[in-house]
Write an enzyme that holds these catalytic residues in place. Structure first.
Site, PDB file in Angstrom:
ATOM      1  N   LYS A 252       1.181  -1.192  -0.301  1.00  0.00           N
ATOM      2  CA  LYS A 252      -0.156   0.195   0.206  1.00  0.00           C
ATOM      3  C   LYS A 252       0.560   1.184   0.326  1.00  0.00           C
ATOM      4  CE  LYS A 252      -3.859   1.980   2.130  1.00  0.00           C
ATOM      5  NZ  LYS A 252      -3.735   3.479   2.305  1.00  0.00           N
ATOM      6  N   PHE A 342      -1.910  -0.585 -11.138  1.00  0.00           N
ATOM      7  CA  PHE A 342      -2.131  -2.209  -9.692  1.00  0.00           C
ATOM      8  C   PHE A 342      -4.037  -1.887 -10.668  1.00  0.00           C
ATOM      9  CE2 PHE A 342      -2.537   1.460  -7.125  1.00  0.00           C
ATOM     10  CZ  PHE A 342      -4.256   1.437  -6.884  1.00  0.00           C
TER      11      PHE A 342
END
Ligand code: AMP
Length: 553
Positions: A252, A342
């Site tokens: 993250k 992503f």
């Protein structure tokens, strides 16, 4: 042709009713009344927006410009306008009062044509395009023209609309339902259309002209940002792996979200708020041009600024890049951005959002060079997840995202298919609705800020506590300057702000309280970040506060 006077009447009716079903019916009736050309404009106006969210246009009118325009139209001194705003606590009512009591208005434009909705819109469009020397004065003149052409009963709403603060309690939910009611189409299809195109006007016109079939055909459109998929807080590594079976683990990243649209040699970059930030980020445009081989695609990812120490730079630094309009090349050297993509949502004419994540990932890897991709590990082993988690923290990032490899991309949804795992305590993203002048040495700075969470059903903002910024003098002054332009009303040392800015706030505990409208209060609140990447609708809801309250017990 619909006159602005009619819009003002509708706003006035809505202001005097409470139930959202009744409000929805009034809005629906109005949507049926207007022409195809006016419909997209009124879907925005009724929510207090002038331009579509995805366009990079802003009204460019703040309270100062508005006060000056009112002062000139009414021939009352600025001080008197400021006093009226303080007395009424409402910039719209104050404007109407000023103009009614001013010398010039009524006789001024006798016999002039009535103001139409499209004319108001074109005038705002003209104002928004004004920049540079003398633009402030031209903005005031244009606004003055609008006020002078309006009837007194239109002024309240014209004034509030000009600063995009209509305050009649109509938000996205009501407008979506009103479109469904007006043109007899399903609410789900309207919602889907909005999530995919992020354009309420387009959805309304499609519903009107083509009904359900037209709405079904709406899809992902290149160069039109779609709402971003969001994450929930995960229960923990073991539980998540047990539930999902196999998980796709990614770092993250501590950066800022970007949605990138590439079509041939054209690249557009949208921020988390879906604002077009392309011009501020030429280095990212460059990486996309050189590292994305797909001809036309929409990509999703996080832009990270890596400092000289190879660690991610503070979030505020990245946002400085996003906001920058001048000296862009100098800041891109100081704060170089790196892409970690992503997801891929569209490729060469086809929407990919209904493909499972593992298939989208394959397409992403084919479309882009590895150097701009976020690494992803597929595993069912909690120890491997733990390892990636530790690596992410060691590199200075926030934690990990655990994604369900079989899940589809759900625009605008915070669901169970993307779970975030991070060590720090949960924070709340709250809207700053008020403040107080400081005391003693700090009388000229705003010392504390009143925070509110959102009630998604009514679009009301419910106060939940105050945060004192407690930082150094320089930062206090910087924040004061920012909020000064947002003051709507002032009563002794209490200030009310246009609800535009979101604070991310940490706290020790949530308590029940009768002191604030939300019914809750925060114990030891602390400002973590000013989230200029988030918009009002991204702020936390009263439901989230309730969940956190229950969860902490
Ligand atoms: P939060 O803002 O805490 O709800 O976390 C969600 C945000 O994390 C997203 O909007 C992204 O900006 C950011 N993020 C960082 N890395 C990833 C990743 N690998 N996948 C999805 N989101 C990520």
């Amino acid at each position: 042709m619909t006159f602005f006077e009619r819009f003002a009447q509708v706003c006035n009716t809505i202001e005097n009713i409470k139930g959202s079903l009744e409000i929805t019916s009034v809005v629906a009736g109005f949507f049926r009344e207007v022409s195809d050309e006016e419909l997209p404009i009124v879907t925005r106006f009724i929510m207090g927006h002038i331009f579509p969210v995805w366009s990079n246009k802003e009204s460019g009118i703040g309270p100062n410009i508005l006060y000056s325009a009112i002062s000139r139209t009414s021939s009352l001194p600025l001080k008197r306008i400021e006093k009226l705003v303080k007395e009424t606590g409402d910039i719209g009512i104050a404007s109407e009062k000023a103009i009614r009591s001013g010398k010039t208005h009524l006789s001024f434009f006798e016999g002039e044509e009535k103001l139409s909705i499209t004319e108001v819109y074109s005038r705002f469009e003209k104002i928004s395009g004004l920049e540079g020397k003398g633009s402030q004065d031209t903005k005031i003149k244009n606004l003055q023209y609008l006020f002078s052409s309006a009837k007194p009963e239109e002024i309240t709403f014209l004034s509030r609309l000009s600063i995009e603060e209509l305050r009649i309690g109509v938000g996205e939910g009501i407008v979506r339902n009103a479109i469904a009611e007006a043109f007899d189409v399903s609410r789900e299809l309207v919602e889907r259309g909005v999530l995919l195109t992020n354009d309420m006007g387009l959805v309304a016109v499609t519903a009107k002209k083509e009904g359900q079939t037209g709405l079904e055909k709406l899809g992902v459109v290149i160069n039109r940002p779609l709402k971003m998929m969001l994450a929930q807080i995960g229960p923990g590594i073991n539980e998540t792996v047990k539930e999902m079976g196999q998980v796709a683990v990614e770092w993250k990243f501590d950066g800022a979200r970007v949605q990138i649209h590439k079509e041939g040699n054209e690249v557009k970059i949208f921020s988390r708020k879906l604002e077009d930030v392309t011009l501020s980020l030429p280095d990212l445009v460059g990486s996309v041009m050189s590292k994305v081989s797909a001809a036309s695609t929409i990509l999703d990812g996080e832009a990270v600024a890596i400092g000289k120490d190879k660690r991610p730079m503070a979030f505020q630094e990245i946002l400085r890049r996003f906001r920058r309009k001048y000296d862009i090349s100098a800041t891109s050297i100081d704060i170089p951005l790196h892409l970690n993509l992503f997801d891929i949502l569209y490729l060469d004419g086809e929407s990919l959002i209904d493909l499972p994540l593992f298939e989208r990932r394959k397409k992403l890897e084919e479309a882009c060079d590895r150097s701009i991709l976020a690494d992803q590990t597929l595993t069912n082993d909690p120890l491997i997840v733990e390892k990636v988690y530790k690596e992410a923290l060691t590199a200075g990032h926030e934690g990990v995202m655990l994604k369900n490899p079989g899940s589809l991309y759900s625009p605008g949804k915070r669901g169970k298919n993307w779970l975030k795992l991070k060590p720090i305590m949960e924070t709340l993203d709250l809207v700053v609705v008020g403040g107080e002048w400081g005391e003693g040495r700090r009388t000229r700075t705003i010392g504390s800020y009143l925070l509110a969470c959102r009630d998604p059903d009514t679009d009301k903002l419910l106060p939940i506590g105050r945060v004192a910024t407690g930082i150094n003098d320089e930062q206090l002054q910087e924040m004061t300057n920012l909020f000064k332009d947002l003051i709507i009303s002032e009563n002794s040392n209490h200030l009310e702000f246009e609800p535009k800015i979101i604070f991310e706030v940490a706290f020790e505990e949530i308590q029940k309280s009768t002191n604030y409208g939300s019914g809750y209060a925060l114990r030891f609140p602390r400002l973590v970040n000013m989230r200029s990447d988030k918009s009002l609708e991204d702020s936390d809801s009263i439901e989230r506060v309730e969940q956190l309250y229950i969860g902490q017990k």
